[in-house]
Structures are given as C-alpha cells and as structure tokens.
Design an enzyme around this catalytic site. Structure first.
Site, PDB file in Angstrom:
ATOM      1  N   ASP A  11     -31.489 -26.814 -48.266  1.00 22.77           N
ATOM      2  CA  ASP A  11     -31.913 -27.304 -46.959  1.00 22.77           C
ATOM      3  C   ASP A  11     -32.904 -26.310 -46.366  1.00 22.77           C
ATOM      4  O   ASP A  11     -32.640 -25.095 -46.324  1.00 22.77           O
ATOM      5  CB  ASP A  11     -30.716 -27.461 -46.021  1.00 22.77           C
ATOM      6  N   ASP A 132     -27.015 -41.742 -43.958  1.00 25.01           N
ATOM      7  CA  ASP A 132     -26.141 -40.755 -43.343  1.00 25.01           C
ATOM      8  C   ASP A 132     -25.304 -41.475 -42.291  1.00 25.01           C
ATOM      9  O   ASP A 132     -25.852 -42.199 -41.454  1.00 25.01           O
ATOM     10  CB  ASP A 132     -26.961 -39.647 -42.684  1.00 25.01           C
TER      11      ASP A 132
END
Length: 242
Positions: A11, A132
């Site tokens: 990330d 998500d």
C-alpha cells in the site's frame, strides 16, 4: 479449478510502503521507505504477483504514486494496481507501462456502464473489479464513503458483463489479523467462471490454509496478504508453501 495465487500487498502513501487499520487514514503504520525494494524482496521470495494500492490516489481520485508502481512493474513479477483509477486514460497509462492488471473500485460502483465498456475494450484479463464492503454494502473513495449498493449486486452486474477477476475486501477485517471473511467471498459471485481474490484479515498460516481449502469448491482463486507479512507473523515463502 482456478490456479490459486498469493498476492503480497504493498500500500502506497506519500511514496512509502504503509498499512492502514480498517481503512482508517488516521491509523497508518509505515513499514518501508522504498516500495520498489519491498516489491523486489517479494519477487526474490517467489511471488508471481504483487498487489499494489495507491492510497493517496484512492482518497483523492487521481494517480499519485503511479511512477512507483511503474518502476515495480519492471521487476520479474506481475503487478496489479488499484487506487485513483477513474478513467480510460488511467487504465491505458498503467497497462502501457508494464502493469499486468488494473483494479477499478469506486468507479465500478458509481459508473458501472462505463467500467463495463472498459472490460470490453481492454479485456477481462486486464481489468479487476475491486469491491470493498462495509456490512455487505460497497464502499468508495478509499473506503471513506459507503454506497447503497450491496456488494453482491455490484458483483452480479459485472459477472454478466464478462468480468473475470474480483477482489473482495471486508473492511471490518482489513489490517486486523483476525481472520478473513471467507463466507462472504464464497457468495460474492455465483459461478466458477469468475475468480475471487480474498482480501483482509489474514493473520496466520492457518488462515492461508483455510482460504486455499475454500478455493477447492468455490470461485475463490487467490489471497492478498499484507500486515501479517510486515509484522513477521509468517514469511511469504511459508505462505507460498501452503
């Protein structure tokens, strides 16, 4: 049966390798100053794929850490990237610079017909639908906003449009090391023509084994591992050996 893949995760925020807790930008841990060096370490450990997310891009809706991703794409592994991909130009920019697949999340929820056209144009192998979810509802804008669309409804639409690859992230488990929501991943799509990559909650090798076992009779075809690797719960080599 689909070939099972493990995707070590990187990330990106501020050009560094970080992890967030349950998607909270205020709960960030920096694990490395050089994401490319981290990617190289994963390749050296045997990774065939690396999952990268531009967190700055996801939040702001534009490519921000793209040059880091493109540099990592020069390594001997396939890169899939998400975060801030909002247009045809964004997709073309990554795919023409060595990235294997792009992940479209927020745009898939907001403008599904546009994203369906991207699948047709670039091919189902190059486009990943990233879903998500908070309490089963699709979230957008780097998980900051929650839509009124059930995750399963979003997945069903894109499965009909020919999408092959899905990533399902249960936000409540992400970064917690508390175990993945395998049941939600099993139920995301109805047939084995689609492949679901599990994301969020992996904390032990037993979690890895459970997901691999679930893949035997479901669309599950892969697993993203992040925090567990960075906090040395187990090594990537150990995960791959499972």
């Amino acid at each position: 049966m689909n070939e099972f893949q493990i995707y070590p995760a990187i990330d990106l925020r501020g050009g560094k390798c970080v992890r967030l807790f349950q998607g909270d930008y205020g709960q960030e841990t920096v694990y490395a100053d050089s994401p490319v060096e981290m990617a190289k370490s994963f390749v050296d450990a045997g990774a065939k794929w690396i999952h990268m997310v531009d967190l700055d891009g996801a939040k702001d809706g534009s490519r921000i850490n793209d040059q880091v991703v493109i540099e990592a794409a020069k390594l001997d592994a396939n890169i899939q990237v998400g975060g801030g991909i909002r247009s045809r130009e964004d997709i073309s920019h990554y795919l023409s610079n060595g990235v294997a697949r792009v992940i479209i999340g927020s745009l898939a929820v907001r403008e599904p017909e546009l994203v369906a056209s991207f699948i047709e144009e670039f091919g189902a192998e190059r486009i990943v639908i990233g879903i998500d979810a908070k309490d089963g509802m699709a979230a957008t804008e780097g998980w900051i906003e929650t839509s009124h669309k059930p995750a399963s409804e979003v997945a069903a639409y894109f499965a009909l449009k020919g999408a092959k690859h899905f990533i399902y992230t249960d936000i409540s488990t992400d970064g917690t090391l508390a175990g993945p929501n395998i049941d939600a991943n099993r139920k995301l799509v109805a047939d084995d023509a689609s492949q679901v990559i599990v994301s969020g909650g992996i904390g032990t090798l037993d979690d890895v084994k459970k997901v691999k076992k679930a893949a035997a009779d479901s669309p599950i075809a892969g697993l993203i591992i992040g925090k567990a690797l960075y906090e040395n719960r187990f090594t990537l080599e150990e995960a791959l050996s499972c």
